[in-house]
Design an enzyme around this catalytic site. Structure first.
Site, mmCIF file in Angstrom:
data_model
loop_
_atom_site.group_PDB
_atom_site.id
_atom_site.type_symbol
_atom_site.label_atom_id
_atom_site.label_comp_id
_atom_site.label_asym_id
_atom_site.label_seq_id
_atom_site.Cartn_x
_atom_site.Cartn_y
_atom_site.Cartn_z
ATOM 1 N N GLU A 134 0.783 -1.222 -0.144
ATOM 2 C CA GLU A 134 -0.087 0.140 0.001
ATOM 3 C C GLU A 134 0.957 1.259 0.015
ATOM 4 O O GLU A 134 1.710 1.107 0.728
ATOM 5 C CB GLU A 134 -0.676 0.045 1.454
ATOM 6 C CG GLU A 134 -1.762 1.091 1.053
ATOM 7 C CD GLU A 134 -2.879 1.149 2.473
ATOM 8 O OE1 GLU A 134 -2.991 0.376 3.208
ATOM 9 O OE2 GLU A 134 -3.800 2.184 2.468
ATOM 10 N N GLY A 153 3.082 2.534 11.004
ATOM 11 C CA GLY A 153 2.633 1.802 12.124
ATOM 12 C C GLY A 153 2.432 0.005 11.823
ATOM 13 O O GLY A 153 3.045 -0.638 12.313
ATOM 14 N N MET A 170 0.443 -2.853 8.678
ATOM 15 C CA MET A 170 -0.215 -2.694 7.165
ATOM 16 C C MET A 170 -1.176 -4.055 7.384
ATOM 17 O O MET A 170 -0.881 -5.171 7.913
ATOM 18 C CB MET A 170 0.931 -3.097 6.272
ATOM 19 C CG MET A 170 0.318 -3.284 4.988
ATOM 20 S SD MET A 170 -0.847 -1.857 4.409
ATOM 21 C CE MET A 170 -2.003 -2.599 3.488
ATOM 22 N N ASN A 202 -2.472 -6.486 5.411
ATOM 23 C CA ASN A 202 -2.364 -7.316 4.349
ATOM 24 C C ASN A 202 -3.278 -8.571 4.586
ATOM 25 O O ASN A 202 -3.260 -8.968 5.912
ATOM 26 C CB ASN A 202 -0.914 -7.881 3.929
ATOM 27 C CG ASN A 202 0.101 -6.850 4.247
ATOM 28 O OD1 ASN A 202 -0.082 -5.786 3.096
ATOM 29 N ND2 ASN A 202 1.029 -6.838 4.906
ATOM 30 N N GLU A 258 -5.669 -2.689 12.627
ATOM 31 C CA GLU A 258 -5.311 -3.805 11.281
ATOM 32 C C GLU A 258 -6.500 -4.785 11.382
ATOM 33 O O GLU A 258 -6.552 -5.212 10.450
ATOM 34 C CB GLU A 258 -3.870 -4.188 11.563
ATOM 35 C CG GLU A 258 -2.726 -3.320 11.669
ATOM 36 C CD GLU A 258 -2.951 -2.024 10.796
ATOM 37 O OE1 GLU A 258 -3.336 -2.304 9.687
ATOM 38 O OE2 GLU A 258 -2.595 -0.975 11.163
ATOM 39 N N HIS A 314 -9.610 -3.754 9.851
ATOM 40 C CA HIS A 314 -9.519 -3.447 8.393
ATOM 41 C C HIS A 314 -9.941 -4.695 7.736
ATOM 42 O O HIS A 314 -10.250 -4.448 6.642
ATOM 43 C CB HIS A 314 -8.088 -3.458 7.947
ATOM 44 C CG HIS A 314 -7.630 -1.547 8.054
ATOM 45 N ND1 HIS A 314 -8.480 -0.868 7.161
ATOM 46 C CD2 HIS A 314 -6.556 -1.093 8.541
ATOM 47 C CE1 HIS A 314 -7.768 0.708 7.464
ATOM 48 N NE2 HIS A 314 -6.807 0.227 8.032
HETATM 49 N N1 HT7 Z 1 -3.176 0.972 5.837
HETATM 50 C C1 HT7 Z 1 -1.899 1.106 6.180
HETATM 51 C C2 HT7 Z 1 -1.159 1.979 5.438
HETATM 52 C C3 HT7 Z 1 0.451 1.710 5.254
HETATM 53 C C4 HT7 Z 1 1.410 2.472 4.532
HETATM 54 C C5 HT7 Z 1 0.906 3.530 3.434
HETATM 55 C C6 HT7 Z 1 2.193 4.035 2.728
HETATM 56 C C7 HT7 Z 1 3.482 3.592 2.973
HETATM 57 C C8 HT7 Z 1 3.679 2.572 3.943
HETATM 58 C C9 HT7 Z 1 2.391 2.111 4.678
HETATM 59 N N2 HT7 Z 1 2.412 1.323 5.546
HETATM 60 C C10 HT7 Z 1 1.110 0.765 6.081
HETATM 61 C C11 HT7 Z 1 -1.750 1.541 7.588
HETATM 62 C C12 HT7 Z 1 -3.080 1.470 8.322
HETATM 63 O O1 HT7 Z 1 -3.794 2.474 8.161
HETATM 64 O O2 HT7 Z 1 -3.564 0.469 8.698
HETATM 65 ZN ZN ZN Z 2 -5.479 1.860 8.812
#
Ligand code: HT7
Ligand code: ZN
Length: 886
Positions: free
Chosen positions: A120, A260, A262, A264, A297, A300
């Site tokens: 992302e 913080g 991600m 996935n 997370e 999400h």
């Molecule tokens: N949705 C995630 C976004 C995120 C991100 C975006 C750009 C570059 C690195 C990144 N790492 C995570 C984080 C979240 O909102 O849960």
């Molecule tokens: Zn988020």
């Protein structure tokens, strides 16, 4: 720079059915084979396949089994175009990538010798050529091949369906994700990792496997993340009826990470900061953050993954909603008397501290932006925190049940789709049979609205009229604003602080208003100005306005010190009790700042000191609430209220208030410090954490006087602490006290701290941050720290601890009049920009408000900005610097 506009959205020309990826993992050269089945999208007129790619070496392309010659496709500016492609096209693309050269931490990269991905928003295109946009969703199968000794663990999304040995010491694992997903949710992890795992039974009785993966030495720090995950799963079942849809859910911790965490699908990747905890290394705040990020997370999985965004302009559709959900989760988890209010206060503080300034500066943008140059620059507090406030307003307007109905309809309509913020609004409106057309303005207009309240009491008629007027300042590219639909909650108190009944035809007294004490009324402010009349009001009331912060606005309402003190002591709305104290303190902080600037005598009125004394002496209050109520508004919050910002004067004024409160309430602080008992052994439970925060606040106030005996309290606490919260609090109090006695003591403790924790990266981050934010330390000290062998700009956590700590949280020193702070800032931006543009761009935001600083600083800041702008910059940093200078 190329600007992308929301209005130019067009559906993808081809949709992907299946993606079959094979990774031949090698740190210096990884071979990726991507077999994708594409089908023409009837919603598109184009018959071209458009694939994005970045930093890739293209080896070859097969189209329906036939190798394409160089002339059969066009490769230009990161776009691979195949014109007039067949209705059903099977593409096989082979690319080579160099993970060990990838310092951007996007796409496939290495961290401490292990492979990780971050896709992302647009990182998948650094792995292979692909229609890398969120509205292209497909089923993925992934085969990972690697040297077994070096990379014994091979993970990807979904379920492990096959694994085995390969020749030459290599092995493989094959993963299948049963759900359709956009490319940004794809992930792999490979390396030397170990896990804590548990089988967990869902409410339906189905059993799932939960795993938390970390490096070997960190297995003693995973328990809290695992607990948090289980609580999150339960909460989503209970509050929203949403079940985990996978048989296996993994969290993996990585030390090098841009954000913080991600989300996935089934393979969440986390910054170690939001996973690793034990009492020795993590503070209460770390524990709470871990719970909230694990929740975020996990949530999400439905809000973001099952229903995703049509395009990146809709980012807040998933982020605002998911932040709202994690806020509610954490609030429910606290469970103390004023627990939900405490969480609300913390969240509003974050909003005011970070989002309000963003909304008032050069980077202001709507919750649903209209354009961007680099999407990574739009992962902002506006998208996340203001977006969460926007979602919260639906709940305030519709009630909890109405909000739940809206959520149910949203999933019923859009499960498996990529949708827009308007689709969410429509689900809320339709499920509740309400017209929410005007609510759309919250998505389309930037800037923090201001709500002015004027009241008139008529003793004879026993009536009270309230006139509410709204306005919103101009923001970049939006000079004029339409009125917002603002839910305005309020209540009335009599002179003794008792709640009064609200009678009116103009307002709703809603029983189901979430988090509102009885007697709370709700007005829907829809016009520029609106007057409501209350009847049967026997005496002139004190108004408790904007209860529980019912809308993300700035309230302009003049109340006397006495009225604010009454609200602070008696408002049944705990949020407003806190806010009354903040407004009282802020008013005097501004007055003191003005006095400093004009070299006038500094004094604090007894109303304020006494109001604070009674909060401190009131044992019936929740200690966490007391700590928040006794914490002064930050320097940034003071600056926000000033037309022309004078950092040195602000810091001096705030320091004076701290010292005065320290002296005047010394007995009370000492009593609080000595009498609060916290059961051993350490536990991060909110009850104990709240007590620690009050006790440690008392300690920090006590350190404000240059008294050796009191300083010794901090040293003793530092030496005897059995947990990081108390140890860190003592060290911070000593380091930031800023007098000669404390300085010597702090130096010894700082040396000891480094020796003791040198192997714990997250603790060494704290060590840097603590020194970066010390009001004593300026640019020369920062340069010395940057030369420390443990410092590196390559690791975002480390860069954040020192450089961001100084530039964002050390107001007087960063804005030093000789410009030394700005020079340090510029050097770091330029160096970081070559390593990691995302992080450099974030650092660039430190001067978004430079225009509002006093003339000599403004001039110096502009010179520095121009110097940066004259260099070759990444798209990320270029966008920010140019917008600041515009
Ligand atoms: N949705 C995630 C976004 C995120 C991100 C975006 C750009 C570059 C690195 C990144 N790492 C995570 C984080 C979240 O909102 O849960
Ligand atoms: Zn988020």
């Amino acid at each position: 720079q190329k600007t992308v506009y929301r209005k130019n959205y067009t559906p993808p020309s081809f949709l992907a059915n299946t993606v079959d990826l094979t990774f031949d993992l090698d740190p210096s050269q990884t071979r990726v084979t991507a077999k994708t089945e594409l089908i023409h999208n009837p919603q598109s007129k184009s018959t071209d396949i458009v694939l994005y790619g970045e930093d890739l070496e293209l080896v070859g392309i097969l189209l329906n089994g036939r190798k394409l010659a160089a002339g059969e496709y066009a490769l230009e500016n990161g776009l691979l175009r195949i014109t007039k492609a067949p209705e059903v096209t099977r593409l096989e693309i082979e690319t080579l990538i160099c993970p060990d050269k990838n310092t951007t931490l996007m796409g496939l990269y290495l961290s401490n010798g292990n492979f990780f991905t971050q896709c992302e928003a647009e990182g998948f295109r650094k792995i292979t050529y692909f229609p890398d946009r969120p509205d292209v969703m497909a089923k993925y199968t992934v085969t990972l091949k690697a040297n077994k000794k070096q990379f014994p663990v091979l993970l990807s999304n979904g379920n492990l369906v096959e694994e085995g040995a390969l020749p030459r010491g290599r092995h493989y694992a094959k993963w299948e994700d049963p759900f359709n997903k956009p490319s940004y949710l794809f992930a792999i992890v490979a390396g030397k990792l170990v896990c804590q795992e548990e089988t967990f039974t869902l409410a339906s009785g189905r059993k799932v496997l939960l795993q938390v993966w970390v490096e070997k030495g960190n297995l003693d720090k995973t328990a809290h993340a695992m607990e948090s995950l289980k609580h999150s799963i339960r909460w989503d079942e209970e509050r929203y009826g949403l079940e985990l849809d996978l048989d296996r859910f993994m969290i993996v911790a990585v030390g090098d990470f841009n954000m913080g965490a991600m989300e996935n699908k089934g393979l969440n990747i986390f910054n170690t900061r939001y996973v690793l905890a034990n009492p020795r290394i993590a503070t209460d705040v770390d524990y709470a953050n871990i719970e909230s990020v694990v929740g975020h997370e996990y949530f999400h999985n439905w809000t973001g993954n099952r229903v995703t965004c049509r395009d990146w302009f809709q980012l807040s559709l998933k982020e605002g909603l998911t932040v709202f959900r994690d806020q509610e989760f954490s609030a429910d988890r606290i469970g103390t008397k004023d627990g939900r209010a405490v969480k609300r206060i913390e969240d509003v503080r974050t909003l005011r501290q970070h989002q309000f300034p963003e909304d008032a500066g050069a980077m202001a943008h709507p919750v649903r932006p209209d354009s961007y140059e680099e999407i990574n620059n739009f992962y902002t507090v506006t998208i996340y925190e203001k977006g969460a406030e926007v979602v919260r307003m639906y709940q305030t307007l519709l009630g909890r049940e109405g909000f739940r109905k809206g959520m149910d309809l949203y999933f019923q309509r859009h499960d498996g789709q990529a949708v827009t913020c308007s689709d969410f609004l429509a689900a809320m409106a339709d499920a509740n049979k309400q017209d929410l057309t005007q609510f759309e303005n919250w998505y389309s207009q930037a800037g923090t609205p201001r709500v002015k309240l004027r009241t008139r009491y008529n003793k004879k008629a026993q009536s009270l009229s309230l006139t509410l007027s709204q306005s919103c300042p101009p923001t970049p590219e939006q000079a004029k604003k339409r009125p917002f639909l603002i839910p305005f909650a309020f209540g009335l108190l009599d002179a003794k602080g008792k709640s009064m009944v609200v009678n009116s035809h103009d307002v709703t007294v809603r029983k189901k208003l979430a988090d509102a004490p009885s007697g709370t009324a709700l007005v829907q402010l829809t016009r520029k100005s609106q007057t409501i009349t209350l009847t049967g009001v026997p005496e002139k009331p004190v108004i408790s306005a904007l209860r529980n912060f019912s809308a993300p606005v700035i309230l302009e309402y003049d109340q006397s010190d006495e009225e604010l003190a009454l609200l602070l002591s008696a408002d049944p709305d705990a949020f407003n009790r806190w806010d009354a104290g903040q407004r009282l303190a802020l008013r005097h902080l501004l007055r003191l700042t003005h006095a400093v600037q004009h070299k006038e005598a500094l004094e604090l009125p007894s109303t304020l000191v006494e109001a604070y004394r009674s909060v401190l002496a009131n044992d019936s209050l929740d200690p966490a609430f007391q700590a928040l109520a006794l914490t002064l508004p930050s320097e940034i919050m003071i600056a926000e209220e000033m037309k022309e910002i004078d950092p040195q004067a602000i810091v001096q004024a705030r320091h004076f208030m701290l010292q005065t409160l320290s002296h005047s309430l010394q007995d009370e602080w000492l009593k609080t410090y000595q009498t609060i008992r916290i059961p051993a052994p350490y536990s991060p439970e909110p009850d104990n954490a709240g007590k620690r925060s009050l006790r440690n606040l008392a300690l920090s106030y006590l350190m404000e006087g240059d008294d050796k005996k009191l300083m010794q309290l901090a040293v003793t606490q530092y030496d005897n602490a059995d947990n990081m919260t108390d140890r860190m609090a003592a060290l911070t109090a000593l380091t930031h006290a800023g007098n000669l006695t404390s300085k010597k003591m702090a130096e010894r403790c700082l040396r000891h701290f480094y020796r003791e924790f040198r192997l714990e990266a997250l603790v060494i981050d704290k060590w840097f941050a603590l020194q970066a934010t010390s009001p004593e330390n300026g640019a020369p000290e920062m340069r010395k720290l940057a030369d420390h062998p443990a410092f590196t700009l390559k690791n975002p956590n480390r860069a954040r601890s020192l450089v961001f700590g100084f530039c964002m949280n050390n107001m007087a020193q960063f804005h030093a009049t000789d410009g030394s702070g700005y020079d340090f800032w510029a050097e770091n931006i330029l160096e970081l920009d070559r390593i990691n543009p995302q992080i450099a761009a974030r650092l660039s935001r430190a001067l978004t408000q430079y225009n509002r600083f006093k003339p000599e600083l403004k001039k110096r800041a502009r010179k520095t900005l121009k110097h940066i702008a004259s260099r070759k910059l990444s798209r990320d940093t270029g966008e920010i610097i140019n917008k600041i200078l515009a």
